[in-house]
Design a protein around this motif. Structure first.
Motif, mmCIF file in Angstrom:
data_model
loop_
_atom_site.group_PDB
_atom_site.id
_atom_site.type_symbol
_atom_site.label_atom_id
_atom_site.label_comp_id
_atom_site.label_asym_id
_atom_site.label_seq_id
_atom_site.Cartn_x
_atom_site.Cartn_y
_atom_site.Cartn_z
ATOM 1 N N TYR A 1 -1.414 -9.557 -4.115
ATOM 2 C CA TYR A 1 -2.755 -10.071 -3.882
ATOM 3 C C TYR A 1 -2.651 -11.448 -3.247
ATOM 4 O O TYR A 1 -2.013 -12.342 -3.776
ATOM 5 C CB TYR A 1 -3.529 -10.193 -5.203
ATOM 6 N N SER B 1 -8.464 -12.510 -4.495
ATOM 7 C CA SER B 1 -8.873 -11.712 -5.652
ATOM 8 C C SER B 1 -9.654 -10.484 -5.244
ATOM 9 O O SER B 1 -9.739 -9.524 -5.993
ATOM 10 C CB SER B 1 -9.721 -12.573 -6.591
ATOM 11 N N ARG C 1 -6.668 -6.747 -1.064
ATOM 12 C CA ARG C 1 -5.261 -6.427 -1.233
ATOM 13 C C ARG C 1 -4.731 -5.932 0.098
ATOM 14 O O ARG C 1 -5.348 -5.073 0.736
ATOM 15 C CB ARG C 1 -5.093 -5.357 -2.312
ATOM 16 N N GLN D 1 -3.999 -9.804 -14.064
ATOM 17 C CA GLN D 1 -4.965 -8.961 -13.358
ATOM 18 C C GLN D 1 -5.026 -7.547 -13.950
ATOM 19 O O GLN D 1 -6.100 -6.936 -14.035
ATOM 20 C CB GLN D 1 -4.594 -8.899 -11.878
ATOM 21 N N ASP E 1 -7.011 -7.797 -17.170
ATOM 22 C CA ASP E 1 -8.429 -7.960 -16.857
ATOM 23 C C ASP E 1 -9.057 -6.637 -16.439
ATOM 24 O O ASP E 1 -10.198 -6.322 -16.821
ATOM 25 C CB ASP E 1 -8.610 -8.990 -15.735
ATOM 26 N N ARG F 1 -7.844 0.776 -11.061
ATOM 27 C CA ARG F 1 -7.345 -0.477 -10.492
ATOM 28 C C ARG F 1 -6.153 -0.994 -11.283
ATOM 29 O O ARG F 1 -5.177 -1.498 -10.705
ATOM 30 C CB ARG F 1 -8.459 -1.527 -10.484
ATOM 31 N N LEU G 1 -2.447 -1.675 -9.778
ATOM 32 C CA LEU G 1 -1.770 -2.958 -9.942
ATOM 33 C C LEU G 1 -0.419 -2.797 -10.619
ATOM 34 O O LEU G 1 0.559 -3.477 -10.280
ATOM 35 C CB LEU G 1 -2.658 -3.904 -10.753
#
Length: 820
Positions: free
Chosen positions: A16, A19, A22, A51, A54, A63, A67
């Protein structure tokens, strides 16, 4: 140990740079990016971990997975610390599925996993219920020589076994601990205790106590756990001894209690693991699941066996001033400290266990001890005490405790009022039960109201149920299926006992049933087998045969749609109603339908149909049913012989009926009053006094107490024959035998009952009729008969076997039993 999910190894990495954006960057660009901006491997992996967490917290699992894949595609070597933050989150959530994704990445990147990773992974898997996967990890750690297994891993797994109630995995863990020669600490013993409770294995709990005492000195917290386990295993002796040990520790000042970060009370002393030192046989003891009752320790004090006899006046005895002051002074310095909470909790645990084991004597002793120690009982404590007293001695003593609470300005819990109301309902004290229910302001369960409805049903007082139903509506308490089962029983019958249905009562029954079913539908409750049975029984009692058959078909369709068998008891209810209504042809058709559809029949089914044969006066068919009954594995019983004898009597074949009665005696079939009354009824109609006397004596020899019908048939036979003095004498003897067949018992009851017989009070009969309310119909009828005999001038003898009538019958027919 690999957990491959989906995905392929890529040659490109992801990072990243913003934020919200990508970009896919070749490996060479990533290296240059690191050089230019000074980002190290640790910073990038830390950023990606944050991330990922989160995303998981935001429930963006796709997501998070992307990641995680990006983390695995970096051009740097990964370490265990690069996943710790994510694993910590997964262990708290828990999120076992994402843990398995992490392990796939770690396996692909050949990450050297440390104990922390294993610990967090096992914890997440156990909390999420993935015990098999957690055990595989645990087993892998044990087989891996590069990693030393640590005790908290096994403790976490055992905790997961307790939460999921998986004894199989717990035993596997114990095997592994034995194989790894692993020690134990206080947390381990705590989980062992919970497993013992889960298995209801008291022997294992005592084994744990013995082994724990070998290596540790007892603390307040550990005693609290043992007391909890003993109470749930219903070992009051051990729980009581452990509680006294706890009190002793408090007085000695041996207190080690702190609060954890989560606010839980815990021991402040170091929990040092005990190394493996020989096999204490704990696993074997838990597997054997023995329910022996060894004492907690050789010096444990036994509970006073006379505790239940504590005088009521001492229940709230506060002790002497010296004793009370001593207790308060000793505990004054601990006021407001966690130790006082632990003490109260443990006292309450034991008191609530007293309720389960109906040991109110010990509960009273504990309340007294709490007061002497300066621990004032709370509403919660009294709740346990009242439940213990009600379960053991009944609601009356419980009400005395309630009065004491009110004197101390303590408001009882709704659950306390509910327990007292249930006790009152069981004792058929409707006024008190209703008053207690009126005081309930909030309750989440319907049981006390159902208990009241059941009492109304027993006493045949449906009108008393109406205000209780209104109270339930006021509390917004939704009825359950048990409520409706009782409503059909309560309101399905309009007529009083011994009255037959008529056109008006049938219209009323139909209206009531419709109203109850509409309320069921509004609350989304389907008929149960019992509610349908009670509904059909009500229709049958009112003689509503057409409606009975309609509801039978409705029931068959309803239970067929839910792939549920309607149930033999329901068919038996319908068959019985049809036979009682002399609708033999319909009963026969239903029975044939049951056979053609291979629906199961039981002994009651066959007995009902054999009784049906008495209506059509077909002894041959009855014998054929007996054969079918025996082929289906049901032996003829008392009801069977009663029905067969009834058919023979319809044909006036008295000799064959008596032969069948003798056959039942030879086969040791127990007789009952209905069997003999069947013969007496027909003998009375035909004026066969010889049979009346034979059967009356045989009943006495068999110790079968007469009932009101017996007295009526015998008395009427003598009256119809003109033997008036004999009629009075026989009525007196049979009435005495209705009270008891045992002369010594009659002599004991004489003082209590004689006043009812000879009383000159104008309300004497009304007082006797009160026995009907206690469901003691036979006693009430017997007393009325004896009172009538006394008024008629007949002397009342409390030794009925010495009467001339009784002795004559014994001399004439007593030899029949001796010969047989």
């Amino acid at each position: 140990m690999c957990y491959y999910l989906t995905g392929k190894k890529e040659t490109l990495g992801f990072i990243y740079t913003d934020s919200a954006l990508r970009r896919e960057i070749p490996k060479a660009c990533i290296d240059m990016y690191h050089d230019c901006f000074g980002y190290g491997r640790k910073s990038i992996t830390r950023l990606l971990q944050v991330q990922i967490v989160d995303a998981l917290r935001s429930n963006e699992r796709s997501r998070a997975s992307s990641l995680l894949s990006e983390l695995g595609r970096g051009n740097y070597s990964l370490r265990a610390d690069d996943f710790i933050y994510i694993l910590e989150h997964c262990s708290k959530s828990p999120d076992p599925l994402f843990v398995m994704e992490i392990w796939r990445i770690m396996d692909e990147k050949e990450v050297h996993v440390n104990n922390r990773c294993y610990m967090l992974s096992i914890q997440a898997l156990c909390k999420g219920g993935y015990l098999e996967e957690a055990f595989n990890l645990l087993n892998f750690v044990g087989e891996n020589h590069d990693i030393h297994p640590i005790l908290p891993m096994y403790n976490n797994f055992l905790r997961g076994c307790v939460q999921t109630r998986s004894l199989l995995h717990a035993n596997q863990c114990l095997d592994l601990m034995e194989h790894q020669v692993l020690g134990k600490n206080e947390v381990t013993y705590s989980q062992f205790l919970k497993l013992a409770v889960l298995q209801q294995n008291l022997s294992a709990a005592h084994k744990i106590w013995k082994e724990y005492m070998t290596y540790y000195s007892m603390s307040i917290i550990s005693l609290r756990k043992f007391i909890w386990s003993f109470t749930r295993l219903r070992d009051l002796e051990s729980a009581y001894a452990a509680l006294q040990h706890m009190v002793d520790l408090v007085f000695k000042g041996s207190i080690f209690i702190n609060k954890s970060a989560e606010g839980r009370l815990c021991s402040s002393r170091l929990d040092i693991p005990i190394p493996k030192n020989g096999d204490m046989g704990l696993k074997r003891c838990m597997e054997e699941n023995e329910h022996s009752l060894p004492s907690v320790s050789d010096n444990s004090k036994k509970i006073d066996s006379h505790a239940s006899n504590v005088e009521d006046s001492t229940i709230f005895y506060m002790g002497s001033k010296e004793d009370k002051g001593f207790g308060i002074n000793m505990l004054e310095k601990y006021k407001g400290m966690p130790v006082m909470k632990v003490l109260r909790w443990s006292f309450s645990d034991v008191i609530y266990a007293c309720a389960q084991t109906q040991n109110c004597g010990l509960a009273e002793q504990l309340i007294l001890q709490m007061q002497n120690l300066g621990l004032e009982p709370s509403c919660h404590t009294y709740d346990g005490l009242i439940k213990a007293i009600v379960s053991d001695r009944g609601f009356s003593d419980g009400m005395e405790v309630l009065k004491t609470m009110q004197l101390r300005n303590l408001k009882p819990y709704d659950s306390t009022l509910a327990a007292l109301s249930i006790g009152s309902s069981k004792a058929l004290q409707l006024d008190l039960a209703e008053s207690l229910l009126d005081q309930i302001s909030r309750i989440s369960y319907v049981h006390p109201f159902n208990a009241f409805l059941a009492a109304c049903d027993t006493l045949d007082q449906p009108e008393r149920a109406v205000p209780i139903l209104s109270k339930m509506k006021q509390l917004k308490l939704q009825p359950n299926v048990g409520t409706y089962e009782l409503l059909f029983s309560l309101f399905g019958n309009v007529n009083a006992p011994y009255e037959e249905g008529n056109m008006l009562s049938q219209v009323d029954v139909a209206r009531r049933i419709k109203a109850i079913e509409m309320d069921m539908m509004n609350n989304g409750i389907q008929h149960s087998h019992l509610s349908m049975k009670n509904l059909l029984k009500a229709l049958g009692a009112e003689g509503m045969i057409r409606e009975l058959m309609q509801y039978l078909h409705v029931a068959e369709n309803q239970f067929f749609r839910t792939n549920t068998y309607l149930g033999t008891p329901i068919y038996n209810t319908v068959l019985h109603s049809l036979v009682e209504a002399k609708e033999s042809h319909i009963a026969i058709e239903i029975f044939k339908n049951m056979i053609s559809r291979s629906l199961p029949r039981d002994a009651a089914t066959y007995n009902i149909m054999i009784d049906c044969c008495s209506t059509i006066k077909c002894y041959k068919s009855a014998c054929a049913l007996v054969s079918m009954m025996m082929r289906d594995g049901f032996l003829p019983w008392t009801l069977t012989y009663t029905a067969l004898i009834k058919i023979l009597l319809e044909r006036e074949d008295f000799d064959e009926a008596l032969n069948l009665l003798d056959q039942a005696r030879l086969e040791e079939i127990p007789s009952d009053v209905l069997l003999y009354n069947t013969i007496l009824q027909k003998a009375c109609l035909k004026g066969r006094i010889d049979l009346i006397e034979l059967v009356a004596e045989q009943m006495h020899q068999e110790k079968i107490q007469p009932d009101p019908s017996t007295c009526y048939y015998v008395f009427s036979s003598y009256v119809d024959g003109g033997f008036f003095s004999t009629a009075l004498e026989s009525l007196q003897v049979l009435s005495m035998r209705m009270i008891s067949e045992d002369n010594s018992t009659l002599e004991e009851k004489r003082t209590e009952l004689e006043d009812f017989i000879h009383s000159e009070d104008k309300d004497a009969e009304s007082q006797i009729l009160q026995f009907f309310k206690g469901s003691d119909e036979n006693l009430a009828i017997a007393l009325l008969n004896l009172r009538w005999c006394a008024i008629s001038g007949s002397p009342i003898s409390w030794t009925p076997n010495e009467s001339l009538w009784a002795r004559r019958l014994f001399n004439s027919h007593g030899s029949r039993k001796r010969a047989s």
